[in-house]
Design a protein around this motif. Structure first.
Motif, PDB file in Angstrom:
ATOM      1  N   LEU A 186       0.817  -1.218   0.000  1.00  0.00           N
ATOM      2  CA  LEU A 186       0.000   0.000   0.000  1.00  0.00           C
ATOM      3  C   LEU A 186       0.850   1.268   0.000  1.00  0.00           C
ATOM      4  O   LEU A 186       0.325   2.376  -0.034  1.00  0.00           O
ATOM      5  CB  LEU A 186      -0.916   0.010   1.239  1.00  0.00           C
ATOM      6  N   LYS A 187       2.177   1.081   0.050  1.00  0.00           N
ATOM      7  CA  LYS A 187       3.120   2.204   0.128  1.00  0.00           C
ATOM      8  C   LYS A 187       2.771   3.112   1.309  1.00  0.00           C
ATOM      9  O   LYS A 187       2.590   4.317   1.172  1.00  0.00           O
ATOM     10  CB  LYS A 187       3.143   2.987  -1.188  1.00  0.00           C
ATOM     11  N   ARG A 188       2.643   2.495   2.458  1.00  0.00           N
ATOM     12  CA  ARG A 188       2.343   3.243   3.679  1.00  0.00           C
ATOM     13  C   ARG A 188       3.443   2.973   4.698  1.00  0.00           C
ATOM     14  O   ARG A 188       4.130   1.959   4.621  1.00  0.00           O
ATOM     15  CB  ARG A 188       1.004   2.774   4.269  1.00  0.00           C
ATOM     16  N   PRO A 189       3.584   3.870   5.676  1.00  0.00           N
ATOM     17  CA  PRO A 189       4.650   3.658   6.665  1.00  0.00           C
ATOM     18  C   PRO A 189       4.354   2.468   7.574  1.00  0.00           C
ATOM     19  O   PRO A 189       3.202   2.175   7.878  1.00  0.00           O
ATOM     20  CB  PRO A 189       4.660   4.966   7.464  1.00  0.00           C
ATOM     21  N   LEU A 190       5.428   1.816   7.987  1.00  0.00           N
ATOM     22  CA  LEU A 190       5.334   0.686   8.904  1.00  0.00           C
ATOM     23  C   LEU A 190       5.920   1.127  10.240  1.00  0.00           C
ATOM     24  O   LEU A 190       7.021   1.662  10.300  1.00  0.00           O
ATOM     25  CB  LEU A 190       6.147  -0.491   8.345  1.00  0.00           C
ATOM     26  N   LYS A 191       5.140   0.925  11.315  1.00  0.00           N
ATOM     27  CA  LYS A 191       5.667   1.301  12.635  1.00  0.00           C
ATOM     28  C   LYS A 191       6.762   0.319  13.035  1.00  0.00           C
ATOM     29  O   LYS A 191       6.706  -0.864  12.706  1.00  0.00           O
ATOM     30  CB  LYS A 191       4.540   1.265  13.662  1.00  0.00           C
ATOM     31  N   ALA A 192       7.740   0.850  13.755  1.00  0.00           N
ATOM     32  CA  ALA A 192       8.839  -0.013  14.200  1.00  0.00           C
ATOM     33  C   ALA A 192       8.301  -1.043  15.184  1.00  0.00           C
ATOM     34  O   ALA A 192       7.307  -0.792  15.874  1.00  0.00           O
ATOM     35  CB  ALA A 192       9.916   0.828  14.871  1.00  0.00           C
ATOM     36  N   TYR A 193       8.945  -2.191  15.232  1.00  0.00           N
ATOM     37  CA  TYR A 193       8.457  -3.232  16.137  1.00  0.00           C
ATOM     38  C   TYR A 193       8.725  -2.794  17.584  1.00  0.00           C
ATOM     39  O   TYR A 193       9.858  -2.448  17.932  1.00  0.00           O
ATOM     40  CB  TYR A 193       9.139  -4.572  15.860  1.00  0.00           C
ATOM     41  N   PRO A 194       7.698  -2.787  18.441  1.00  0.00           N
ATOM     42  CA  PRO A 194       7.826  -2.247  19.792  1.00  0.00           C
ATOM     43  C   PRO A 194       8.577  -3.201  20.718  1.00  0.00           C
ATOM     44  O   PRO A 194       7.955  -4.030  21.377  1.00  0.00           O
ATOM     45  CB  PRO A 194       6.375  -2.087  20.253  1.00  0.00           C
ATOM     46  N   SER A 195       9.883  -3.071  20.771  1.00  0.00           N
ATOM     47  CA  SER A 195      10.626  -3.996  21.621  1.00  0.00           C
ATOM     48  C   SER A 195      11.588  -3.257  22.540  1.00  0.00           C
ATOM     49  O   SER A 195      12.527  -3.849  23.061  1.00  0.00           O
ATOM     50  CB  SER A 195      11.385  -4.990  20.747  1.00  0.00           C
ATOM     51  N   GLU A 196      11.335  -1.916  22.715  1.00  0.00           N
ATOM     52  CA  GLU A 196      12.250  -1.185  23.589  1.00  0.00           C
ATOM     53  C   GLU A 196      12.114  -1.755  25.001  1.00  0.00           C
ATOM     54  O   GLU A 196      11.009  -1.903  25.519  1.00  0.00           O
ATOM     55  CB  GLU A 196      11.922   0.320  23.649  1.00  0.00           C
ATOM     56  N   PHE A 197      13.222  -2.047  25.580  1.00  0.00           N
ATOM     57  CA  PHE A 197      13.202  -2.511  26.962  1.00  0.00           C
ATOM     58  C   PHE A 197      14.577  -2.277  27.568  1.00  0.00           C
ATOM     59  O   PHE A 197      15.602  -2.579  26.964  1.00  0.00           O
ATOM     60  CB  PHE A 197      12.855  -4.006  27.029  1.00  0.00           C
ATOM     61  N   SER A 198      14.582  -1.707  28.784  1.00  0.00           N
ATOM     62  CA  SER A 198      15.886  -1.486  29.430  1.00  0.00           C
ATOM     63  C   SER A 198      16.141  -2.604  30.421  1.00  0.00           C
ATOM     64  O   SER A 198      15.390  -2.781  31.377  1.00  0.00           O
ATOM     65  CB  SER A 198      15.916  -0.161  30.187  1.00  0.00           C
ATOM     66  N   TRP A 199      17.144  -3.351  30.114  1.00  0.00           N
ATOM     67  CA  TRP A 199      17.513  -4.441  31.014  1.00  0.00           C
ATOM     68  C   TRP A 199      18.231  -3.870  32.240  1.00  0.00           C
ATOM     69  O   TRP A 199      18.940  -2.877  32.122  1.00  0.00           O
ATOM     70  CB  TRP A 199      18.457  -5.421  30.303  1.00  0.00           C
ATOM     71  N   PRO A 200      18.062  -4.516  33.379  1.00  0.00           N
ATOM     72  CA  PRO A 200      18.874  -4.113  34.542  1.00  0.00           C
ATOM     73  C   PRO A 200      20.352  -4.364  34.238  1.00  0.00           C
ATOM     74  O   PRO A 200      20.676  -5.133  33.331  1.00  0.00           O
ATOM     75  CB  PRO A 200      18.399  -5.052  35.670  1.00  0.00           C
ATOM     76  N   ASP A 201      21.222  -3.704  35.010  1.00  0.00           N
ATOM     77  CA  ASP A 201      22.650  -3.833  34.735  1.00  0.00           C
ATOM     78  C   ASP A 201      23.266  -5.092  35.347  1.00  0.00           C
ATOM     79  O   ASP A 201      24.253  -5.612  34.841  1.00  0.00           O
ATOM     80  CB  ASP A 201      23.417  -2.610  35.262  1.00  0.00           C
ATOM     81  N   ASN A 202      22.682  -5.523  36.460  1.00  0.00           N
ATOM     82  CA  ASN A 202      23.324  -6.649  37.163  1.00  0.00           C
ATOM     83  C   ASN A 202      23.314  -7.901  36.302  1.00  0.00           C
ATOM     84  O   ASN A 202      22.390  -8.150  35.534  1.00  0.00           O
ATOM     85  CB  ASN A 202      22.641  -6.911  38.507  1.00  0.00           C
TER      86      ASN A 202
END
Lengths: 805, 345
Positions: A186-202
């Motif tokens: 359809l030549k339309r924008p695709l949203k980025a896959y929502p996988s943002e996640f901040s892992w703990p440091d330990n």
């Protein structure tokens, strides 16, 4: 696979497109859509209503009489049996005329004398859950008169895709892949896959051991604490899972399934408390290692299986199914979350071996992008933490292996792509299409250097023609204009036996009442013995469809005979024919010998004469004569020749004939041995078969030449002669003698009667011929005719008989 | 003599008057005037008369002959008229009676379709070629770019022969596609060829599945051959089979030996707005095809940088089922005459 259009809508805007439009677009550009399901359609008549009044039914303790406002001009009275119905409550009302699941139409009724104009529904009645305990209670702010499916956002459209059209596409086993396709189409924008996640440091206490790097490309393990243990997942998630046919379990499991259906990457949660030690390994199973799966099925593993193991035991059959010994249950408070990439073929074989095909294995066997392991792990953690405050990710994930997919740039010439596809598409458009699918393109004029994204590079995209397909299908195959071939006009070479076989077969059908059939190439093992052979004389099938039928036939005689058994109840006689193959190992090695055979089988009552022109063998002799004369082949017949039974074990020892031309065998005619006829279940019938070797006929036809002869200038003399001969003198001998008597005056000779009985001596039979004598240079005289008759008479005497007339 | 002639004349006229049919009249005519007729015999005897008698008797004899001849002709005319009138007025003939039964054979529906298609393709200049039904693993799979670990090679899909250790594995061909490679090796490029034949799958039988069925492979290889050519050939063929133009569409499809791969759908020839055959979609999937994969050309000894081509496969059994509305594929190899007899040549 099922995909929900609501879910797709998370990633690409398709609100303006109808379900059929989306379905057509996907079918034409991506993969076949086999069906459309409209979720919520079955309760579309149910509306939000308010209970205005609620009184005890005058004549029934457990019933209430209510009046409701459901947005219509007038209120309705409904009798309700639920204990939780009360004035002021917002409920789901099925008014009169509404049809509920199960084709249940609501009609005006009287319950114990009170009018009831509708039904207040429980969850189970409108298939929202199994809960049938009381009517559904809606929030106080639910708007009266609005359709329930709109208020609860229940409506969804689910497309059912043909899984077979997805097998080569590892990226299409989740919703995001289809969203990407639709965005490109359809030549339309695709949203980025929502996988943002901040892992703990330990860092984690766990370590990973990938024993057999070949099998597991990479493995990521996350650790989560599940405060109050697994709960039920939120309604919006359940709705989506249910819409695409996924069972609801608990939020921990549901989220894992949700991510699998969204991204295509399976993950698995182990109950951490059930895992021994601090190391997980991916290792080949031990031969005969016992494994009990989540579904409580148990199996004995084989060395080609791979397992996930803790320090003590196997806790999962890798890529296929988790083990019962580490299963998440209601008491689980901490989990180990696996997100891994496994070898496609090994997973497929393992699932097949133990008959344990799962949603996970059917995805792993498509060669998933190893890069998805990290995305899926993050997305699961993100969703669980968003959904519940009491879920915490304990530490940074542990990772082993390599998730990179080697992808060489492929060279594509845009002009060549246009030629192959026949689509007039600009180079810029080609680049746009490829880019929208995630390909990286570097262009230099028409020369493109294209790199496939990792989710396509594992299997699907390997060469430039694979890119041509991407260009074409996104541009749209409907843009292809058919174009006729231009090639030099020349007579194509043909296989000589095909034409000849067709010609003979049509002759059998049109002139000899034969019905063309097809019979199986396999025969029963039992039949080998019937024809005096053993199974080892045949080519044997290793994995036959039916264990007792594992031999490739050498000829179709018995296959056709078995079809007589099918027909004998309705047809006392009949004729079947087939152009088919017989198979034999080549004694000299190399490719097997496949003989091309034309077969005609006749059957009839066992009362038929066993010999003579009316017998089954006689009938087939007439057919063989006709076919040979059609090909101008002057065939020879040898009665009961030696060695015939060795090749044709089904033949009758005294009623078979070999057909030949120039010493080359063309085939045979035989009555089928009576023992075999009855062994194949053919009762009260006799059968005979004509087998012709089509390749031998082709050779014979090539050797014969049709020669035109001018119509004769002088008349023929027709003479009938009947010879009384000892029965030992057969037709062939009599024919030969009479022909010889005519010498070079013989124009034609035809048998018109065979007789034995009164008027003849014991042990004699009579054969009558019509002979035409003709000379090319004169009209024959009476004396020449008389001379011929005398010669015949003398010949008859020499054969031990006499001339009757 | 004179008396005898006159007596004959009288007898003749009386016999003519008594004749009841033209057949009878003809017999009478022959008995008087024929080669061995009574009057002819008298005429032959004229030569034995005295010379003086001959002119008068001769004249009389000829007059009588003429008179009789005229009488025969006139009577013949009359009788024929009467007989014609009687024939035209005849009643009591049952024209509804059937004629004597002519026993006919029949052709197998799949073979009928195959022969019809062979004619169509031959008229378009295609070679009709063939290959063995027992095929090597190399020809059935490797040469067709089917990976070594492809599920199709496994025993639940393919019927394999028993083989000795170290012997090359043989199977019953699972498709007619190996003939693509065989024909290219035989003829080289350019080439147009079809290959109809029997194929086998390890398949449990039901109304739509058979372990033995028929396919027809098509292959065109040449310079600059592309999808438009494939579409044109497919359309022409369908027009030949269904005797009218059908609207068609190409969809993506996946087969290892072609790239790009397609499925050709045709507008359902049996309905306007959905039926059982097209499962309500108005489209029916008719044949897979695609551009020949370069690996296949290479395996067949053709340079993919010089030549390209397309291949397609047609399910002959399926085509026959569609054409004749046969709902159960198991009839095909049953030999049941009640089934076979319906398909007249």
């Amino acid at each position: 696979m099922k995909i929900s259009l609501n879910w797709i809508g998370d990633f690409v805007d398709i609100n303006d497109k109808s379900a059929t439009e989306i379905s057509d677009l996907l079918s034409i550009h991506t993969a076949e859509v086999e069906g459309i399901e409209y979720i919520g359609d079955n309760i579309s008549g149910v509306v939000v209503a308010e209970v205005l009044s609620c009184e005890r039914h005058p004549d029934a303790d457990k019933l209430s009489v209510t009046t409701l406002n459901y947005g219509a001009d007038e209120t309705v009275q409904v009798v309700c049996g639920a204990s939780n119905v009360r004035a002021g409550l917002k409920v789901a009302l099925a008014p009169v005329g509404c049809v509920l699941p199960g084709d249940f139409e609501i009609k005006t009724a009287k319950l114990r004398g009170q009018l009831s104009q509708g039904m207040i529904c429980s969850d189970s009645e409108i298939e929202l859950s199994d809960d049938s305990d009381g009517i559904k209670e809606l929030p106080a702010d639910a708007p009266v008169g609005v359709r329930l499916i709109d208020y609860l956002k229940l409506s969804d459209t689910v497309l059912e895709l043909d899984n077979k059209s997805l097998t080569h596409r590892p990226d299409l086993w989740g919703h995001y892949g289809f969203a990407r396709e639709l965005a490109a189409i359809l030549k339309r924008p695709l949203k980025a896959y929502p996988s943002e996640f901040s892992w703990p440091d330990n860092s984690s206490e766990y370590s990973l051991e990938l024993d057999g790097q070949q099998f597991s490309h990479c493995y990521q393990l996350a650790e989560l604490s599940i405060g109050k243990g697994p709960q039920s997942s939120p309604g919006w998630m359940q709705k989506r899972l249910l819409a695409v046919g996924q069972r609801i379990v608990s939020d921990v499991v549901d989220v894992s399934n949700y991510v699998m259906l969204e991204l295509g990457q399976p993950t698995h949660a182990f109950d951490k408390s059930k895992v021994s030690g601090k190391q997980l390994s991916v290792r080949p199973a031990n031969e005969k290692e016992c494994f009990v799966a989540l579904d409580e099925s148990s199996c004995e593993l084989v060395a080609s299986d791979f397992v996930i193991a803790d320090s003590a035991k196997a806790i999962a059959l890798a890529g296929v199914i988790g083990g019962a010994n580490s299963e998440v249950c209601s008491e689980t408070t901490s989990i180990l979350l696996e997100s891994a990439s496994f070898d496609a073929t090994a997973v497929r074989r393992s699932a097949l071996q133990h008959n344990l095909r799962s949603e996970a294995s059917s995805r792993f066997e498509k060669s998933l992008d190893p890069g998805y392991t990290a995305l899926a792990s993050q997305r699961v953690c993100q969703l669980l933490c968003e959904m519940r405050d009491d879920i915490v990710v304990d530490c940074a994930p542990v990772f082993a292996g390599n998730s990179a997919v080697p992808s060489d740039s492929l060279l594509l010439n845009a002009a060549q792509a246009r030629t192959l596809l026949g689509i007039d598409i600009s180079t810029d458009e080609i680049i746009d299409n490829l880019t929208s699918l995630g390909f990286k393109v570097e262009a230099s004029g028409d020369e493109l250097s294209v790199a496939a994204p990792s989710y396509r590079a594992t299997k699907d995209i390997q060469s430039a023609v694979d890119i041509v397909e991407e260009v074409g299908r996104i541009a749209g195959y409907d843009k292809i204009v058919p174009q006729p071939l231009s090639a030099p006009i020349e007579v194509p070479q043909q296989l000589p036996y095909r034409k000849l076989a067709s010609k003979l077969l049509m002759r059998l059908v049109n002139n000899h009442q034969a019905h063309e059939t097809q019979s199986y190439s396999f025969i029963a093992d039992d039949w080998a013995e019937l024809v005096g052979l053993t199974c080892y004389d045949f080519i044997q099938i290793a994995n036959p469809v039916n264990d007792a039928v594992s031999l490739l036939r050498q000829n179709p005689a018995l296959s056709l005979l078995s079809q007589v058994a099918v027909n004998q109840r309705e047809f006392a006689d009949g004729r079947l024919c087939e152009f088919t193959k017989g198979y034999k190992n080549n004694p000299n090695g190399g490719e097997a010998i496949e003989s091309r055979l034309l077969a005609m089988l006749v059957w009839g009552s066992s009362d038929l004469p066993k010999s003579g022109q009316q017998s089954l063998v006689g009938q087939l002799r007439a057919v063989a004569d006709d076919l040979c004369s059609l090909l101008n082949i002057n065939s020879q017949y040898h009665v009961n020749p030696e060695g015939l039974l060795e090749n044709y074990g089904f033949a009758h020892p005294k009623q078979s004939v070999e057909i030949s031309f120039a010493r080359q065998s063309l085939g045979m005619i035989s009555r089928i041995h009576p023992t075999i006829v009855s062994a194949l279940g053919v009762d009260s019938s006799d059968a005979a078969i004509l087998l012709l070797d089509v390749d031998a006929l082709v050779d014979a036809e090539a050797k014969t030449k049709f020669k035109f002869s001018a119509p004769p200038s002088f008349p023929a003399v027709k003479v009938d002669v009947a010879l009384a001969l000892p029965v030992a003198v057969d037709y062939a001998a009599a024919h030969k003698a009479v022909s010889a008597a005519a010498g070079n005056l013989l124009d034609s000779i035809e048998l018109f009667d065979v007789y034995s009985g009164p008027g003849l001596e014991e042990g004699q039979h009579s054969m009558a011929f019509t002979i035409q004598l003709r000379s090319s240079d004169r009209t024959l005289s009476d004396s020449e005719e008389q001379k011929f008759i005398k010669k015949v008479s003398k010949a008859a005497e020499q054969l031990g008989g006499n001339l009757r007339s | 003599m004179r008396e005898r002639l006159e007596a004959l004349c009288g007898e003749g006229l009386a016999a003519i008057a008594a004749a009841e049919s033209s057949t009878q009249l003809a017999e009478i005519e022959s008995s008087f005037l024929g080669r061995t007729g009574a009057l002819t015999a008298q005429l032959k005897g004229l030569g034995k008369l005295e010379a003086a008698e001959r002119p008068a008797i001769g004249k009389l004899a000829n007059e009588i002959k003429q008179k009789l001849q005229q009488a025969f002709d006139a009577a013949g005319e009359t009788l024929q008229q009467q007989e014609l009138a009687a024939d035209l007025a005849s009643v009591g003939v049952d024209c509804s009676l059937p004629g004597p039964t002519v026993e006919l054979g029949s052709v197998h529906p799949v073979m009928a379709i195959a022969r019809e298609l062979e004619d169509i393709f031959q008229s378009m200049g295609f070679v009709i070629w063939d290959g063995p039904e027992l095929e090597s693993e190399v020809n059935n799979f490797d040469a067709l770019n089917i990976p070594g670990d492809h599920p199709a090679r496994e025993s639940h899909d393919t019927i394999w022969m028993k083989s000795a250790d170290g012997e090359e594995r043989r199977c019953l061909r699972t498709h007619t596609s190996p003939v693509q490679v065989r024909a290219l090796r035989e003829f080289g490029a350019p080439l147009r060829v079809i290959a109809p034949g029997r194929v086998f799958r390890q398949e449990a039988q039901d109304s739509t599945h058979e372990h033995t069925f028929h396919q027809m492979e098509g292959l065109v290889v040449g310079k600059n051959i592309g999808v438009p050519h494939m579409l044109h050939v497919m359309n022409s063929m369908l027009e030949g089979v269904f005797k009218r133009k059908l609207e068609t569409r190409l969809r993506p499809g996946f087969f290892p030996f072609v790239e790009p791969g397609f499925e050709l759908d045709a507008r359902c020839p049996f309905c306007k707005d959905g039926c059982k055959v097209c499962k309500g979609s108005t489209w029916i999937e008719l044949m897979p095809g695609g551009l020949v994969h370069p690996n296949v050309l290479t395996a067949a000894g053709v340079d993919p940088n010089e030549y390209s081509g397309f291949a397609f496969g047609l399910g002959l059994s399926r085509m026959a089922m569609l054409r004749y509305g046969i709902h159960d594929i198991r009839y095909m190899c049953s030999g049941d005459l009640r089934f076979l007899k319906q398909f007249q040549a």
